[in-house]
Design an enzyme around this catalytic site. Structure first.
Site, PDB file in Angstrom:
ATOM      1  N   ARG A   1      50.252  86.826  -1.663  1.00  0.00           N
ATOM      2  CA  ARG A   1      49.815  85.953  -0.575  1.00  0.00           C
ATOM      3  C   ARG A   1      50.955  85.056  -0.125  1.00  0.00           C
ATOM      4  NH1 ARG A   1      44.369  83.229  -2.670  1.00  0.00           N
ATOM      5  NH2 ARG A   1      45.440  81.457  -1.739  1.00  0.00           N
TER       6      ARG A   1
ATOM      7  N   LYS B   1      38.688  81.755 -10.088  1.00  0.00           N
ATOM      8  CA  LYS B   1      37.391  81.811  -9.397  1.00  0.00           C
ATOM      9  C   LYS B   1      37.193  83.143  -8.679  1.00  0.00           C
ATOM     10  CE  LYS B   1      38.250  78.437  -6.554  1.00  0.00           C
ATOM     11  NZ  LYS B   1      39.651  78.119  -6.829  1.00  0.00           N
TER      12      LYS B   1
ATOM     13  N   ARG C   1      35.074  72.201  -0.789  1.00  0.00           N
ATOM     14  CA  ARG C   1      36.359  71.764  -1.334  1.00  0.00           C
ATOM     15  C   ARG C   1      36.566  70.261  -1.162  1.00  0.00           C
ATOM     16  NH1 ARG C   1      39.342  76.766  -1.420  1.00  0.00           N
ATOM     17  NH2 ARG C   1      41.479  76.479  -2.069  1.00  0.00           N
TER      18      ARG C   1
ATOM     19  N   ARG D   1      50.002  86.809  -9.266  1.00  0.00           N
ATOM     20  CA  ARG D   1      48.858  87.324  -8.502  1.00  0.00           C
ATOM     21  C   ARG D   1      49.304  88.310  -7.410  1.00  0.00           C
ATOM     22  NH1 ARG D   1      44.408  83.236  -6.425  1.00  0.00           N
ATOM     23  NH2 ARG D   1      46.108  82.124  -5.416  1.00  0.00           N
TER      24      ARG D   1
ATOM     25  N   ARG E   1      49.046  72.629  -2.674  1.00  0.00           N
ATOM     26  CA  ARG E   1      47.634  73.000  -2.874  1.00  0.00           C
ATOM     27  C   ARG E   1      47.060  72.290  -4.098  1.00  0.00           C
ATOM     28  NH1 ARG E   1      48.739  79.114  -2.903  1.00  0.00           N
ATOM     29  NH2 ARG E   1      46.688  79.353  -3.832  1.00  0.00           N
TER      30      ARG E   1
HETATM   31  P1  ADP Z   1      43.179  79.099  -3.717  1.00  0.00           P
HETATM   32  O1  ADP Z   1      41.886  78.540  -4.238  1.00  0.00           O
HETATM   33  O2  ADP Z   1      43.798  80.073  -4.662  1.00  0.00           O
HETATM   34  O3  ADP Z   1      44.125  78.042  -3.239  1.00  0.00           O
HETATM   35  P2  ADP Z   1      41.815  80.228  -1.372  1.00  0.00           P
HETATM   36  O4  ADP Z   1      41.930  81.657  -1.042  1.00  0.00           O
HETATM   37  O5  ADP Z   1      40.483  79.719  -1.833  1.00  0.00           O
HETATM   38  O6  ADP Z   1      42.936  79.971  -2.438  1.00  0.00           O
HETATM   39  O7  ADP Z   1      42.261  79.331  -0.122  1.00  0.00           O
HETATM   40  C1  ADP Z   1      43.488  79.545   0.545  1.00  0.00           C
HETATM   41  C2  ADP Z   1      43.658  78.503   1.638  1.00  0.00           C
HETATM   42  O8  ADP Z   1      42.569  78.634   2.613  1.00  0.00           O
HETATM   43  C3  ADP Z   1      43.587  77.040   1.185  1.00  0.00           C
HETATM   44  O9  ADP Z   1      44.824  76.559   0.720  1.00  0.00           O
HETATM   45  C4  ADP Z   1      43.122  76.353   2.492  1.00  0.00           C
HETATM   46  O10 ADP Z   1      44.197  76.210   3.402  1.00  0.00           O
HETATM   47  C5  ADP Z   1      42.148  77.363   3.083  1.00  0.00           C
HETATM   48  N1  ADP Z   1      40.759  77.117   2.635  1.00  0.00           N
HETATM   49  C6  ADP Z   1      40.005  77.922   1.843  1.00  0.00           C
HETATM   50  N2  ADP Z   1      38.786  77.392   1.631  1.00  0.00           N
HETATM   51  C7  ADP Z   1      38.760  76.211   2.306  1.00  0.00           C
HETATM   52  C8  ADP Z   1      37.799  75.166   2.468  1.00  0.00           C
HETATM   53  N3  ADP Z   1      36.582  75.227   1.890  1.00  0.00           N
HETATM   54  N4  ADP Z   1      38.130  74.103   3.229  1.00  0.00           N
HETATM   55  C9  ADP Z   1      39.323  74.025   3.818  1.00  0.00           C
HETATM   56  N5  ADP Z   1      40.282  74.945   3.700  1.00  0.00           N
HETATM   57  C10 ADP Z   1      40.026  76.031   2.955  1.00  0.00           C
END
Ligand code: ADP
Length: 223
Positions: free
Chosen positions: A162, A13, A88, A127, A173
């Site tokens: 990361r 994404k 999410r 990554r 996750r």
């Molecule tokens: P990925 O989709 O690769 O897991 P992201 O960068 O989108 O990584 O998100 C990293 C972390 O940030 C998630 O594991 C969560 O802890 C937090 N996070 C991101 N977006 C949200 C969201 N919409 N609601 C709750 N937590 C979020």
């Protein structure tokens, strides 16, 4: 266009959102990036979010919804945006729908990135991110192979991994995605907004499928 990209961690994404920004001239709004920036700056919000992120859990809805509410008010979001990592769960989707209903600016499309779990594990392990501009690279991609420093920044900082891209946190996750995010597929399908794309293959292949899906959404909206 107002677009949501939906998909598991590592499904691509963020990479595709960065490319769409260049193509559509609208901002990428990534809750992950906004949260990581708050953590790096040590803001009170960042301090509250950090433990959940390190554990691979979702950050509290109230925090994330508040971040999005503020971000969507920025002038650059008036022409549209690519939402990456939000919503999410169903509560976040409902909060987004009511924010957008208030300003009469509904979503145009929700695109689901379909990738199998073996490929996700491979992508996450490879990554690397620029700590300065956030550009995503992958050591498995021919275009990024051997690259250690960011190509887009003058200072060319060393690319980093990361902290939540370790095996244990990734497993968590993925189960959070299955439990909390997967229900959004049925939700957006019922609203007639969902388009699924095969997100396996090269970045260029996925990009072309994404463009076709968005073109089909735009055409359906005009019909
Ligand atoms: P990925 O989709 O690769 O897991 P992201 O960068 O989108 O990584 O998100 C990293 C972390 O940030 C998630 O594991 C969560 O802890 C937090 N996070 C991101 N977006 C949200 C969201 N919409 N609601 C709750 N937590 C979020």
């Amino acid at each position: 266009m107002r677009i949501v990209l939906l998909g598991a961690p590592g499904s691509g994404k963020g990479t595709q959102a960065q490319r769409l920004v260049a193509r559509l001239g609208v901002p990428q709004i990534s809750t992950g990036d906004l949260l990581r920036s708050a953590v790096a700056r040590g803001t009170p919000l960042g301090l509250r979010a950090k433990a959940a992120m390190d554990a691979g859990a979702l950050v509290n809805d109230e925090i994330v919804i508040g971040i999005i509410r503020e971000r969507l008010k920025e002038p650059d979001a008036a022409r549209g945006y690519v939402l990456d990592g939000f919503p999410r769960n169903l509560a976040q989707a409902q909060a987004l729908a009511s924010m957008l209903a208030d300003i009469q600016a509904p979503l145009d499309a929700v695109v689901l990135f379909e990738v199998d779990y073996a490929e996700i594990a491979r992508r996450i392990a490879g990554r690397r991110t620029c700590p300065n501009c956030g550009t995503i690279y992958n050591v498995h991609d021919a275009a990024s192979r051997g690259i250690t420093h960011c190509r887009n920044c003058d200072v060319a900082p060393l690319l980093t991994q990361r902290p939540d891209d370790n095996e244990q946190t990734v497993t968590r996750r993925l189960s959070v995605y299955d439990e909390q995010t997967l229900p959004l597929i049925g939700h957006y399908r019922a609203l007639g907004l969902l388009r699924s794309i095969n997100a396996m293959g090269s970045v260029a292949e996925v990009e072309s499928r994404l463009h076709k899906a968005l073109a089909a959404s735009a055409q359906a909206a005009r019909a």
